[in-house]
Design a protein around this motif. Structure first.
Motif, mmCIF file in Angstrom:
data_model
loop_
_atom_site.group_PDB
_atom_site.id
_atom_site.type_symbol
_atom_site.label_atom_id
_atom_site.label_comp_id
_atom_site.label_asym_id
_atom_site.label_seq_id
_atom_site.Cartn_x
_atom_site.Cartn_y
_atom_site.Cartn_z
ATOM 1 N N LEU A 5 -1.731 -10.772 -0.189
ATOM 2 C CA LEU A 5 -3.017 -11.001 0.459
ATOM 3 C C LEU A 5 -3.102 -10.246 1.777
ATOM 4 N N THR A 6 -1.990 -10.179 2.522
ATOM 5 C CA THR A 6 -1.971 -9.401 3.763
ATOM 6 C C THR A 6 -2.182 -7.919 3.481
ATOM 7 N N VAL A 7 -1.577 -7.415 2.417
ATOM 8 C CA VAL A 7 -1.773 -6.010 2.030
ATOM 9 C C VAL A 7 -3.239 -5.756 1.711
ATOM 10 N N SER A 8 -3.871 -6.696 1.033
ATOM 11 C CA SER A 8 -5.287 -6.550 0.693
ATOM 12 C C SER A 8 -6.160 -6.556 1.948
ATOM 13 N N ILE A 9 -5.828 -7.422 2.903
ATOM 14 C CA ILE A 9 -6.583 -7.445 4.161
ATOM 15 C C ILE A 9 -6.369 -6.154 4.939
ATOM 16 N N ASN A 10 -5.180 -5.586 4.867
ATOM 17 C CA ASN A 10 -4.939 -4.284 5.500
ATOM 18 C C ASN A 10 -5.838 -3.206 4.899
ATOM 19 N N HIS A 11 -6.047 -3.275 3.601
ATOM 20 C CA HIS A 11 -6.943 -2.309 2.965
ATOM 21 C C HIS A 11 -8.382 -2.529 3.411
ATOM 22 N N LEU A 12 -8.802 -3.782 3.526
ATOM 23 C CA LEU A 12 -10.158 -4.046 4.012
ATOM 24 C C LEU A 12 -10.344 -3.514 5.431
ATOM 25 N N GLN A 13 -9.340 -3.735 6.267
ATOM 26 C CA GLN A 13 -9.424 -3.234 7.637
ATOM 27 C C GLN A 13 -9.441 -1.710 7.662
ATOM 28 N N GLY A 14 -8.635 -1.089 6.786
ATOM 29 C CA GLY A 14 -8.617 0.371 6.729
ATOM 30 C C GLY A 14 -9.939 0.950 6.263
ATOM 31 N N ILE A 15 -10.603 0.278 5.321
ATOM 32 C CA ILE A 15 -11.923 0.744 4.884
ATOM 33 C C ILE A 15 -12.933 0.612 6.016
ATOM 34 N N GLN A 16 -12.847 -0.465 6.770
ATOM 35 C CA GLN A 16 -13.775 -0.642 7.892
ATOM 36 C C GLN A 16 -13.545 0.409 8.968
ATOM 37 N N ASP A 17 -12.300 0.820 9.170
ATOM 38 C CA ASP A 17 -11.996 1.831 10.187
ATOM 39 C C ASP A 17 -12.537 3.208 9.808
ATOM 40 N N ILE A 18 -12.859 3.426 8.533
ATOM 41 C CA ILE A 18 -13.430 4.719 8.143
ATOM 42 C C ILE A 18 -14.818 4.885 8.746
ATOM 43 N N LEU A 19 -15.621 3.821 8.712
ATOM 44 C CA LEU A 19 -16.954 3.827 9.333
ATOM 45 C C LEU A 19 -17.057 2.597 10.233
#
Length: 438
Positions: A117-131
């Protein structure tokens, strides 16, 4: 817990896809001149809003089984082409290989299953950092975060292990060599992951740092004998578990798996071939592919004039790299042995006939062999009586002048005699008894 594995696999693969497309759009020559930066942002925004859209996630959460890799690749191909950008077949194969290998590395590397779940949240944060400044993207990220936390945070430790096992079984046998992992010594030349390195500390599970690593503890009668403790040197460095909150917009979490690798390295090279989704032996999909059907039937382009603005993009630096990828993929695929077990599949009936050397008797035949038809017993008794010789001794209860055989009932006893009718003559004995009474 297999039905809860697809949403996690989907989100982590979608995050890796966005990292790769973002990196490639930034370095591509077609998206660097003039106002092409705004086109790049538009492409990324269109894809993110579809990947994390409410209708898309609703379909993902409703789907219970993970579709085959070939069909899953079609889903992500449709998502990647949600905007004006287009990838050719080889670039899409390479994109899918990079996505699936990065997710597999994260699933293997996590300290405990709950960290998925932490890995998944890291991906969500990384997508948000794109825009980071786009309000629509931020709202989509927060909605996805709420959906995933609501579903997965109540899971127990045992359920998390089942989810992780399901994902690893799905990704088993995938050993594509990634240049980024090879360069950082996180993957061997044979394509096997290197989990621990001497220069990188290994994170322990919770409560595992109470006793120093490399300690042998002796117990006697259920009690620890500290004076007998032994110590030996360990090869790796260890650090305690970081119990950090799994929230958006926090500086650090318990693991860095799922973060954007390509910010530092920017390498998308593959060594040793691939084409996982393309070369997988396909089979008929079941109800789990209703999500794919809904995506394929959906009109992803809201602007009808987008056809004139479509731009092709390649994930290869030059044609030579693409040719090498195709050649290595064909070599890798040629080593796979295909076994079609459906051709020689036999039914249970045919298997029994083959073993017994003949057809199996039907239930009707069995019934006829063991149980006689109605009236067969009576006919046999009548034939037996007709065949008796005249000199045969009469049966008890019959006269010598006439012999009759009363048929037996089904229970084996002789049927009772019928009561005389009103028209039948009364017996002489009964008439005498009546006269004496008068």
């Amino acid at each position: 817990m297999t039905e809860k594995a697809l949403p996690l696999l989907y989100l982590n693969m979608a995050g890796e896809m966005m990292y790769i497309l973002d990196q490639r759009l930034k370095v591509s020559a077609e998206f660097t001149a003039g106002d092409e930066k705004s086109k790049s942002e538009k492409v990324l925004k269109d894809i993110i809003l579809l990947v994390l859209g409410k209708s898309t996630l609703d379909e993902i959460f409703k789907t219970k089984m993970i579709p085959p890799k070939k069909n899953l690749k079609i889903v992500f191909e449709k998502l990647a082409h949600a905007s004006i950008m287009r990838l050719n077949e080889n670039s899409m194969d390479k994109l899918f290989d990079l996505m699936i290998m990065a997710v597999k590395y994260s699933m293997v590397k996590v300290t405990m299953a709950e960290q998925i779940l932490t890995v998944s949240i890291n991906h969500l944060q990384g997508i948000q950092d794109i825009l980071p400044t786009d309000l629509d993207v931020r709202n989509a990220i927060e909605h996805a975060f709420t959906m995933y936390c609501s579903l997965y945070r109540p899971l127990s430790v045992q359920h998390w292990h089942l989810v992780r096992t399901s994902i690893l079984q799905y990704l088993a046998g995938v050993h594509i060599k990634i240049s980024l992992l090879l360069r950082d010594d996180r993957q061997s030349p044979e394509g096997v992951f290197v989990l621990n390195r001497e220069d990188v500390a290994v994170q322990l599970a919770p409560d595992m740092d109470q006793v120093p690593i490399g300690t042998v503890i002796y117990y006697q009668n259920g009690k620890r004998v500290e004076e007998k403790d032994e110590h030996f040197e360990v090869k790796f460095k260890y650090e305690p578990y970081k119990n950090l909150p799994d929230q958006l917009n926090v500086p650090e979490r318990s693991t860095d798996m799922g973060e954007n690798w390509y910010k530092k390295h920017g390498s998308l090279r593959i060594q040793g071939g691939g084409g996982i989704g393309k070369n997988e032996v396909g089979y008929k999909a079941g109800n789990e592919m209703k999500f794919l059907e809904s995506l394929m039937s959906r009109d992803l382009s809201t602007n009808k004039d987008l056809d004139s603005e479509i731009m092709a993009m390649s994930l290869f630096d030059d044609p030579t790299e693409e040719k090498n990828y195709i050649k290595e993929s064909e070599e890798w695929y040629g080593k796979i042995m295909k076994i079609d077990a459906t051709k020689n599949r036999k039914s249970l009936k045919s298997t029994i006939e083959e073993k017994t050397g003949g057809s199996r008797p039907s239930s009707a035949d069995k019934k006829g062999a063991t149980k006689k038809s109605k009236g067969a017993g009576l006919l046999e008794l009548m034939d037996e009586a007709a065949a008796r010789p005249p000199t045969a001794k009469p049966r008890r209860g019959t006269s010598t002048e006439s012999s009759s055989v009363k048929p037996k009932s089904r229970s084996g006893s002789r049927p009772k005699e019928r009561a005389p009718s009103a028209s039948a003559p009364k017996r002489a004995g009964s008439a005498k008894k009546k006269a004496a009474a008068n």
